[in-house]
Design a protein around this motif. Structure first.
Motif, PDB file in Angstrom:
ATOM      1  N   SER A 181       0.831  -1.206   0.000  1.00  0.00           N
ATOM      2  CA  SER A 181       0.000   0.000   0.000  1.00  0.00           C
ATOM      3  C   SER A 181       0.864   1.254   0.000  1.00  0.00           C
ATOM      4  O   SER A 181       0.521   2.245  -0.647  1.00  0.00           O
ATOM      5  CB  SER A 181      -0.946  -0.006   1.191  1.00  0.00           C
ATOM      6  OG  SER A 181      -0.282   0.462   2.329  1.00  0.00           O
ATOM      7  N   PHE A 182       1.984   1.213   0.732  1.00  0.00           N
ATOM      8  CA  PHE A 182       2.869   2.385   0.690  1.00  0.00           C
ATOM      9  C   PHE A 182       3.517   2.532  -0.673  1.00  0.00           C
ATOM     10  O   PHE A 182       3.594   3.610  -1.234  1.00  0.00           O
ATOM     11  CB  PHE A 182       3.951   2.275   1.779  1.00  0.00           C
ATOM     12  CG  PHE A 182       3.437   2.692   3.136  1.00  0.00           C
ATOM     13  CD1 PHE A 182       3.203   4.020   3.403  1.00  0.00           C
ATOM     14  CD2 PHE A 182       3.195   1.760   4.126  1.00  0.00           C
ATOM     15  CE1 PHE A 182       2.731   4.419   4.648  1.00  0.00           C
ATOM     16  CE2 PHE A 182       2.728   2.153   5.360  1.00  0.00           C
ATOM     17  CZ  PHE A 182       2.490   3.476   5.621  1.00  0.00           C
ATOM     18  N   ILE A 227       1.419   3.976  -3.481  1.00  0.00           N
ATOM     19  CA  ILE A 227       1.316   5.436  -3.486  1.00  0.00           C
ATOM     20  C   ILE A 227       2.575   6.056  -4.058  1.00  0.00           C
ATOM     21  O   ILE A 227       2.530   6.964  -4.884  1.00  0.00           O
ATOM     22  CB  ILE A 227       1.033   5.941  -2.055  1.00  0.00           C
ATOM     23  CG1 ILE A 227      -0.412   5.634  -1.714  1.00  0.00           C
ATOM     24  CG2 ILE A 227       1.300   7.433  -1.933  1.00  0.00           C
ATOM     25  CD1 ILE A 227      -0.828   6.039  -0.332  1.00  0.00           C
ATOM     26  N   LEU A 262       1.485   7.520  -7.558  1.00  0.00           N
ATOM     27  CA  LEU A 262       1.276   8.962  -7.430  1.00  0.00           C
ATOM     28  C   LEU A 262       2.600   9.717  -7.355  1.00  0.00           C
ATOM     29  O   LEU A 262       2.790  10.710  -8.031  1.00  0.00           O
ATOM     30  CB  LEU A 262       0.436   9.257  -6.179  1.00  0.00           C
ATOM     31  CG  LEU A 262      -1.000   8.771  -6.249  1.00  0.00           C
ATOM     32  CD1 LEU A 262      -1.685   8.932  -4.895  1.00  0.00           C
ATOM     33  CD2 LEU A 262      -1.761   9.551  -7.294  1.00  0.00           C
ATOM     34  N   ILE A 274       4.144  12.454 -10.183  1.00  0.00           N
ATOM     35  CA  ILE A 274       4.176  13.848  -9.713  1.00  0.00           C
ATOM     36  C   ILE A 274       5.604  14.370  -9.738  1.00  0.00           C
ATOM     37  O   ILE A 274       5.869  15.490 -10.172  1.00  0.00           O
ATOM     38  CB  ILE A 274       3.577  13.950  -8.296  1.00  0.00           C
ATOM     39  CG1 ILE A 274       2.072  13.794  -8.391  1.00  0.00           C
ATOM     40  CG2 ILE A 274       3.917  15.280  -7.647  1.00  0.00           C
ATOM     41  CD1 ILE A 274       1.383  13.740  -7.067  1.00  0.00           C
ATOM     42  N   TRP A 275       6.533  13.506  -9.319  1.00  0.00           N
ATOM     43  CA  TRP A 275       7.940  13.918  -9.353  1.00  0.00           C
ATOM     44  C   TRP A 275       8.335  14.283 -10.779  1.00  0.00           C
ATOM     45  O   TRP A 275       8.964  15.303 -11.036  1.00  0.00           O
ATOM     46  CB  TRP A 275       8.809  12.785  -8.828  1.00  0.00           C
ATOM     47  CG  TRP A 275      10.273  13.027  -9.023  1.00  0.00           C
ATOM     48  CD1 TRP A 275      11.031  13.891  -8.303  1.00  0.00           C
ATOM     49  CD2 TRP A 275      11.126  12.430  -9.993  1.00  0.00           C
ATOM     50  NE1 TRP A 275      12.316  13.874  -8.770  1.00  0.00           N
ATOM     51  CE2 TRP A 275      12.406  12.979  -9.805  1.00  0.00           C
ATOM     52  CE3 TRP A 275      10.947  11.487 -10.997  1.00  0.00           C
ATOM     53  CZ2 TRP A 275      13.487  12.618 -10.583  1.00  0.00           C
ATOM     54  CZ3 TRP A 275      12.018  11.124 -11.776  1.00  0.00           C
ATOM     55  CH2 TRP A 275      13.275  11.681 -11.577  1.00  0.00           C
ATOM     56  N   THR A 314       6.562  17.580 -11.892  1.00  0.00           N
ATOM     57  CA  THR A 314       6.889  18.862 -11.283  1.00  0.00           C
ATOM     58  C   THR A 314       8.361  19.217 -11.384  1.00  0.00           C
ATOM     59  O   THR A 314       8.704  20.369 -11.168  1.00  0.00           O
ATOM     60  CB  THR A 314       6.515  18.884  -9.795  1.00  0.00           C
ATOM     61  OG1 THR A 314       7.122  17.753  -9.181  1.00  0.00           O
ATOM     62  CG2 THR A 314       5.022  18.815  -9.599  1.00  0.00           C
ATOM     63  N   PHE A 358      21.982  27.124 -10.637  1.00  0.00           N
ATOM     64  CA  PHE A 358      21.481  25.993  -9.873  1.00  0.00           C
ATOM     65  C   PHE A 358      22.093  24.714 -10.430  1.00  0.00           C
ATOM     66  O   PHE A 358      21.499  24.035 -11.251  1.00  0.00           O
ATOM     67  CB  PHE A 358      19.955  25.934  -9.948  1.00  0.00           C
ATOM     68  CG  PHE A 358      19.379  25.086  -8.859  1.00  0.00           C
ATOM     69  CD1 PHE A 358      19.213  25.602  -7.586  1.00  0.00           C
ATOM     70  CD2 PHE A 358      19.058  23.768  -9.101  1.00  0.00           C
ATOM     71  CE1 PHE A 358      18.706  24.815  -6.585  1.00  0.00           C
ATOM     72  CE2 PHE A 358      18.557  22.983  -8.098  1.00  0.00           C
ATOM     73  CZ  PHE A 358      18.378  23.505  -6.842  1.00  0.00           C
ATOM     74  N   LYS A 360      20.881  19.536  -6.258  1.00  0.00           N
ATOM     75  CA  LYS A 360      19.671  18.714  -6.171  1.00  0.00           C
ATOM     76  C   LYS A 360      19.804  17.680  -5.063  1.00  0.00           C
ATOM     77  O   LYS A 360      18.826  17.357  -4.389  1.00  0.00           O
ATOM     78  CB  LYS A 360      19.406  18.037  -7.503  1.00  0.00           C
ATOM     79  CG  LYS A 360      18.833  19.016  -8.495  1.00  0.00           C
ATOM     80  CD  LYS A 360      18.432  18.351  -9.767  1.00  0.00           C
ATOM     81  CE  LYS A 360      17.948  19.415 -10.732  1.00  0.00           C
ATOM     82  NZ  LYS A 360      17.943  18.969 -12.097  1.00  0.00           N
ATOM     83  N   VAL A 407      18.846  19.136  -1.988  1.00  0.00           N
ATOM     84  CA  VAL A 407      17.413  19.366  -1.864  1.00  0.00           C
ATOM     85  C   VAL A 407      16.682  18.069  -1.542  1.00  0.00           C
ATOM     86  O   VAL A 407      15.812  18.021  -0.675  1.00  0.00           O
ATOM     87  CB  VAL A 407      16.868  19.992  -3.168  1.00  0.00           C
ATOM     88  CG1 VAL A 407      15.358  20.009  -3.151  1.00  0.00           C
ATOM     89  CG2 VAL A 407      17.390  21.398  -3.346  1.00  0.00           C
ATOM     90  N   TYR A 408      17.081  17.011  -2.253  1.00  0.00           N
ATOM     91  CA  TYR A 408      16.311  15.771  -2.110  1.00  0.00           C
ATOM     92  C   TYR A 408      16.670  15.009  -0.845  1.00  0.00           C
ATOM     93  O   TYR A 408      15.806  14.517  -0.135  1.00  0.00           O
ATOM     94  CB  TYR A 408      16.556  14.855  -3.319  1.00  0.00           C
ATOM     95  CG  TYR A 408      15.857  15.319  -4.574  1.00  0.00           C
ATOM     96  CD1 TYR A 408      14.500  15.596  -4.572  1.00  0.00           C
ATOM     97  CD2 TYR A 408      16.543  15.449  -5.764  1.00  0.00           C
ATOM     98  CE1 TYR A 408      13.851  16.014  -5.715  1.00  0.00           C
ATOM     99  CE2 TYR A 408      15.905  15.859  -6.914  1.00  0.00           C
ATOM    100  CZ  TYR A 408      14.564  16.144  -6.886  1.00  0.00           C
ATOM    101  OH  TYR A 408      13.925  16.546  -8.012  1.00  0.00           O
ATOM    102  N   LEU A 461      15.328  15.423   2.916  1.00  0.00           N
ATOM    103  CA  LEU A 461      13.888  15.291   3.091  1.00  0.00           C
ATOM    104  C   LEU A 461      13.400  13.912   2.705  1.00  0.00           C
ATOM    105  O   LEU A 461      12.584  13.299   3.401  1.00  0.00           O
ATOM    106  CB  LEU A 461      13.201  16.346   2.243  1.00  0.00           C
ATOM    107  CG  LEU A 461      13.596  17.718   2.762  1.00  0.00           C
ATOM    108  CD1 LEU A 461      13.503  18.762   1.706  1.00  0.00           C
ATOM    109  CD2 LEU A 461      12.732  18.052   3.935  1.00  0.00           C
ATOM    110  N   LEU A 462      13.901  13.442   1.589  1.00  0.00           N
ATOM    111  CA  LEU A 462      13.403  12.147   1.124  1.00  0.00           C
ATOM    112  C   LEU A 462      14.158  10.988   1.760  1.00  0.00           C
ATOM    113  O   LEU A 462      13.664   9.873   1.811  1.00  0.00           O
ATOM    114  CB  LEU A 462      13.489  12.065  -0.392  1.00  0.00           C
ATOM    115  CG  LEU A 462      12.608  13.082  -1.111  1.00  0.00           C
ATOM    116  CD1 LEU A 462      12.618  12.842  -2.593  1.00  0.00           C
ATOM    117  CD2 LEU A 462      11.185  13.021  -0.603  1.00  0.00           C
TER     118      LEU A 462
END
Lengths: 551, 424
Positions: free
Chosen positions: A44-45, A48, A52, A56-57, A60, A503, A508, A511-512, A515-516
């Protein structure tokens, strides 16, 4: 939904599984339902994340790069796409001459001109005006008349020439005997006309060749020769003095006075009388907006009675005088009348000569900024009349022309048509070089995003550049060059591009990862453990099957 | 359990006591409501009463309430509050409305507690089921929780969402799943995030149906999802009629989705998105929302036997990770917590959690003051304390999860009761 059946049976706690005494260390084997449940949780994780998260990655963070016609853009920047050629048509009116004679004269003059000319980009082409036309209408040249200059040949006593002060007409008188015969291959009159023409357009030619030579990207063979270093120096000085081109300028007339008088001036009438005519003539090239102000008790930056050359730069008290840099986006030209009896200590005569006619004993020109005029007045005069303002305004007018970059020689109409040609060439070159910078930028930074508005701007720029290049030398060229330059600037300074200029890809990670990472580690470890357990179960199942078969 | 009449009397006394306490606070400290309304811990951009007033003013002057970008709440609040006399002249009516909503929430909570669903669901019955609090105690804990009172005094509109969620749960437990779906639709219409509670609520409603009706899970699910969709479209249609445009979608849900208002709050989003590079903003917005919603599936699968537990844990998770959290969300989670009195002995960090939450509660306003008013601190002060707050809450959620799972596990392994275990 998977039914986890264990619990139904255990409303009253009772051991469902029994195990051996060895179970003290070893936990009992997991039930199949638990294993399946754990798999479902992990799935289930991951569903997603995959269904999704990944789209989305992708959506965006992909960088949108509109396709730019890079080769064409570089062609423009390098001058390969357009050879700036100014074919100037000059019509010859010779009503006193026979058609045959006139034709012959024109042919000879053209020869003489071609011999004199060394710069292919600037080309004078003579043509005989249709004789049926009365000379009055040609004198009043209308806008769509393509000829840049009309030569009017009039029979007279001696060879002489004069520029008409209000229209682009060159009057040439000639003695009757100087008309070349049909057979002669050269004529004094023809070479005289050629020399006159050349001297009339010499300044324009020099400026345009200077413009082309400063744009270093132009190929050498196209670059004009024969620009002396001194001439180039003078031109450079003049170019730095003149304002950057803008379709609209804002003129600010300011009256500054050290005391409380004078407190009013008749500036509106004065502007209407002395300056408006010139502004009207400039309308095809520039628009002007005007405002005025009076400032009492204004102290200049320099108090001394005689101002020397060094004082002039600090005379304008920028900190206290309300001279806003620009109003409403249009560049401002400041014209200041300072009431006071200070004078300028003029430099010696030969220095003044080299300096040009910019400094009188009362006024000086501040490059790219405007003019200051020192106006001495009696102490008790409360009102400055329009007639008192005549001299200041005439000075302002002539300074305005030089601030706009108008050439200095020739009659006013000629100077203005020259100005429009110079400006269109200037804008054309500037837009081309901006295109080149944009192309190089997008090549140098492959990770920069290029929004579609930039591509739009580029294609608009190029179409207008093409039109401008094709119509160079006509009034339409100025319009097209202007639009091209605006669009090119807008495309280059697109906001969303500037932000991403620095940049690099390494950022990157920064940035990633923080958090990830924390989210990703349990996800990935869970998946790996589950896969390992699954393989182990498979192997056991296979082993069991084998064992069964063997038995 | 006492006799019905006595309980009723007791409950009525409790409600009257709670109402009197609130009204007394309103009247004795007339400045308190406005003070609390301005606190970032109580009012977020999407629940603030002050912003509601602004929207109401615009609405009453026939201007779109979303002009000006201040009002981000559901359009249906506007006709409701414009029916009441103005809160500036007759604040008592507004106070009464908020007190009534609190009492309604407490009533729903009382029903949930008295049903005993928390200790004994269809698929699972806790061995410790005897050791639980009555609905009266739980309602009292809710009504006299300082967070609840502060939210009520601050007149945050999240009390309406709280009330709708509690009623959705209580209706689902009462075996009326359609009513539950309607209540949930109202909740998600008001604040959007409660829509994520739909899966566990469906499970709960399904489990609480009489056995005869429990034939096809798929038919049950699709029917109730249709109900939710229908109610939502009806509410959206009414909102469209009220405001005259679809602009409200962007101004209410759009703001929650894109976090365009970065006013500080007790959550973890605002600081992060102030710092975020613009080009990654949309990506991380998606990541944060996915993170928030990813728990739904996992928890529903793992604790399928106790849907009410899933709902409680999700409420706790939302109180930490939603875009504009406030203490109102925490008060809802704390309202559900006492339902699990029977697993409290299994929790390991009760002292630490209580200490951390209290620490953050007292230091939060102080650090906010240092940052905004005194100027001697900076944004990091307040953000650090919200991190502590989030840490405390997540410890609480984790600990509750652990206790529930341990309780479940001890059913399978009764010989391990009371022994130390190690999580692997």
């Amino acid at each position: 939904m998977a039914e986890t059946t264990t619990t139904d049976s255990v409303v009253i706690p009772e051991p469902v599984t029994t195990y051996d005494d060895g179970g003290r260390k070893q936990p009992p084997p997991e039930k199949a339902a638990d294993v399946r449940r754990r798999t479902l949780v992990i799935v289930s994780f991951w569903l997603i994340v995959l269904c999704l998260g990944l789209p989305i990655w992708w959506q965006t963070t992909t960088i949108y790069r509109a396709k730019l016609p890079l080769d064409e853009m570089l062609d423009w920047a390098d001058g390969r796409a357009c050879r700036p050629v100014f074919p100037l048509r000059i019509s010859v009116e010779a009503n006193d001459l026979q058609h045959q004679e006139a034709q012959n004269l024109v042919r000879l003059t053209q020869h003489a001109l071609d011999d004199l000319n060394d710069f292919a980009g600037h080309h004078l082409r003579l043509q005989l005006a249709s004789s049926g036309r009365p000379s009055e209408t040609t004198a009043e040249t209308d806008e769509d008349d393509t000829s840049a200059l009309t030569i009017r040949l009039v029979q007279g006593d001696s060879t002489a020439s004069a520029l008409h002060p209000h229209s682009p007409v060159l009057d040439i008188t000639y003695p009757p005997n100087s008309i070349p015969t049909q057979t002669s291959s050269s004529s004094a009159l023809a070479s005289y006309i050629a020399t006159q023409l050349r001297s009339t357009f010499a300044e324009e030619q020099a400026i345009i060749s200077y413009l082309l030579s400063t744009t270093s990207s132009f190929p050498a063979e196209q670059r004009p020769q024969g620009l002396t270093p001194e001439a180039a120096d003078a031109l450079a000085k003049r170019t730095t003095r003149s304002l950057r081109y803008s379709p609209t300028y804002h003129l600010t007339f300011s009256l500054f006075t050290g005391g409380h008088l004078p407190s009013s001036w008749d500036i509106e009438a004065a502007v209407a009388e002395f300056m408006k005519p010139v502004l009207d003539i400039l309308t095809p090239i520039h628009n002007f907006t005007i405002d005025t102000q009076i400032q009492l008790y204004a102290t200049p930056g320099v108090q001394s009675q005689v101002l020397n050359k060094e004082d002039l730069s600090s005379f304008v008290n920028a900190a206290e005088w309300p001279l806003s840099p620009s109003i409403g986006g249009a560049p401002t030209v400041n014209f200041i009348v300072y009431i006071g009896n200070q004078t300028i200590g003029l430099p010696t005569a030969e220095q003044a000569g080299s300096d040009g006619a910019t400094a009188t004993s009362q006024s000086w020109l501040v490059p790219q900024w405007g003019t200051v005029y020192l106006l001495p007045l009696p102490e008790d005069k409360a009102h400055v009349s329009a007639s008192t303002l005549k001299q200041p305004l005439l000075t302002f007018t002539s300074h305005l022309l030089s601030l706009l970059g108008t050439p200095q020689s020739g009659s006013l109409p000629l100077r203005l048509s020259t100005l429009s040609r110079i400006r269109s060439a200037d804008l054309l070159l500037r837009a081309s070089s901006t295109l080149g910078s944009l192309a190089r930028l997008s090549l140098a930074l492959p990770s920069i995003s290029i929004p579609s508005s930039v591509a739009d701007g580029v294609s608009k720029t190029m179409s207008h550049l093409r039109l401008a290049c094709d119509t160079l030398g006509t009034p339409g060229a100025l319009y097209h060059a202007r639009v091209a330059e605006e669009e090119a600037e807008r495309a280059f300074f697109e906001k969303s591009m500037v932000g991403q200029l620095y940049f690099p890809d390494e950022h990157k990670i920064a940035v990633y990862l923080p958090l990830l990472g924390p989210v990703g580690v349990p996800l990935v470890m869970g998946l790996l453990n589950e896969l390992k357990a699954w393989r182990k179960r498979r192997r056991e199942a296979v082993d069991n099957g084998k064992a069964k078969k063997e038995t | 359990m006492n006799g019905g009449e006595v309980t009723l009397g007791r409950t009525a006394r409790l409600y009257i006591g709670a109402a009197v306490l609130r009204l007394a606070l309103f009247t004795i400290f007339p400045g308190l409501p406005d003070l609390l309304t301005g606190r970032v811990e109580v009012s977020t951009p999407v629940t603030s009463f002050k912003r509601l007033q602004e929207g109401l003013f615009l609405y009453n002057h026939n201007v779109s309430p979303y002009d000006g970008g201040v009002y981000h709440q559901a359009p249906l609040f506007l006709p409701l509050f414009s029916l009441l006399p103005s809160s500036a002249t007759f604040p008592i009516f507004t106070y009464l409305l908020y007190v009534a909503v609190d009492l309604l929430s407490a009533d729903a909570l009382l029903k949930i507690a008295d049903s005993g669903e928390a200790v004994s669901s269809r698929l699972f019955t806790s061995p410790r089921r005897e050791k639980r609090w009555s609905g009266f105690v739980i309602a009292a804990v809710y009504l006299f929780n300082p967070f609840t009172i502060a939210t009520c005094l601050g007149r945050s509109t999240s009390v309406f969402t709280t009330c709708a969620i509690l009623h959705a749960i209580s209706k689902a437990i009462a075996g009326a799943p359609i009513s539950a779906m309607i209540a949930l639709s109202f909740a998600s219409y008001l604040s959007m995030y409660p829509l994520l509670l739909l899966p566990p609520l469906l499970l709960l409603g399904y489990d609480r149906r009489p056995a005869a009706d429990r034939t096809s899970p798929i038919a049950f699910t699709s029917k109730h999802v249709l109900v939710v969709a229908g109610i939502h479209s009806a509410l959206f249609g009414m909102s469209y009629l009220i405001t005259g445009s679809w602009e409200f979608l962007r101004s209410t849900y759009g703001v929650q989705l894109t976090l365009s208002d970065l006013t500080p709050n007790v959550g973890l989003w605002w600081y992060f998105f102030i710092e975020m590079f613009d080009s990654f903003r949309s990506f991380f917005l998606a990541v944060f929302w996915l993170h928030l919603s990813s728990y739904v599936g996992g928890l529903c699968v793992r604790i399928r036997t106790q849907p009410l537990v899933v709902l409680t844990l999700l409420l706790g998770i939302f109180a930490i990770f939603k875009p504009y959290p406030s203490i109102a969300d925490v008060s809802l989670f704390l309202a559900m917590m006492p339902l699990y009195r029977h697993v409290f002995p299994l929790m390991r960090y009760t002292f630490v959690v209580a200490a951390v939450v209290m620490y953050a509660t007292f230091l939060g306003p102080a650090f906010y003051h240092l940052w905004i008013y005194a100027g001697s601190g900076n944004a990091n002060f307040f953000y650090a304390i919200t991190l502590v707050w989030g840490l405390g809450l997540s410890l609480m959620v984790c600990d509750l999860t652990f206790a529930i799972l341990r309780d479940e596990w001890e059913v399978e392994r009764p010989e391990m009761v009371g022994k130390e275990i190690r999580q692997i």
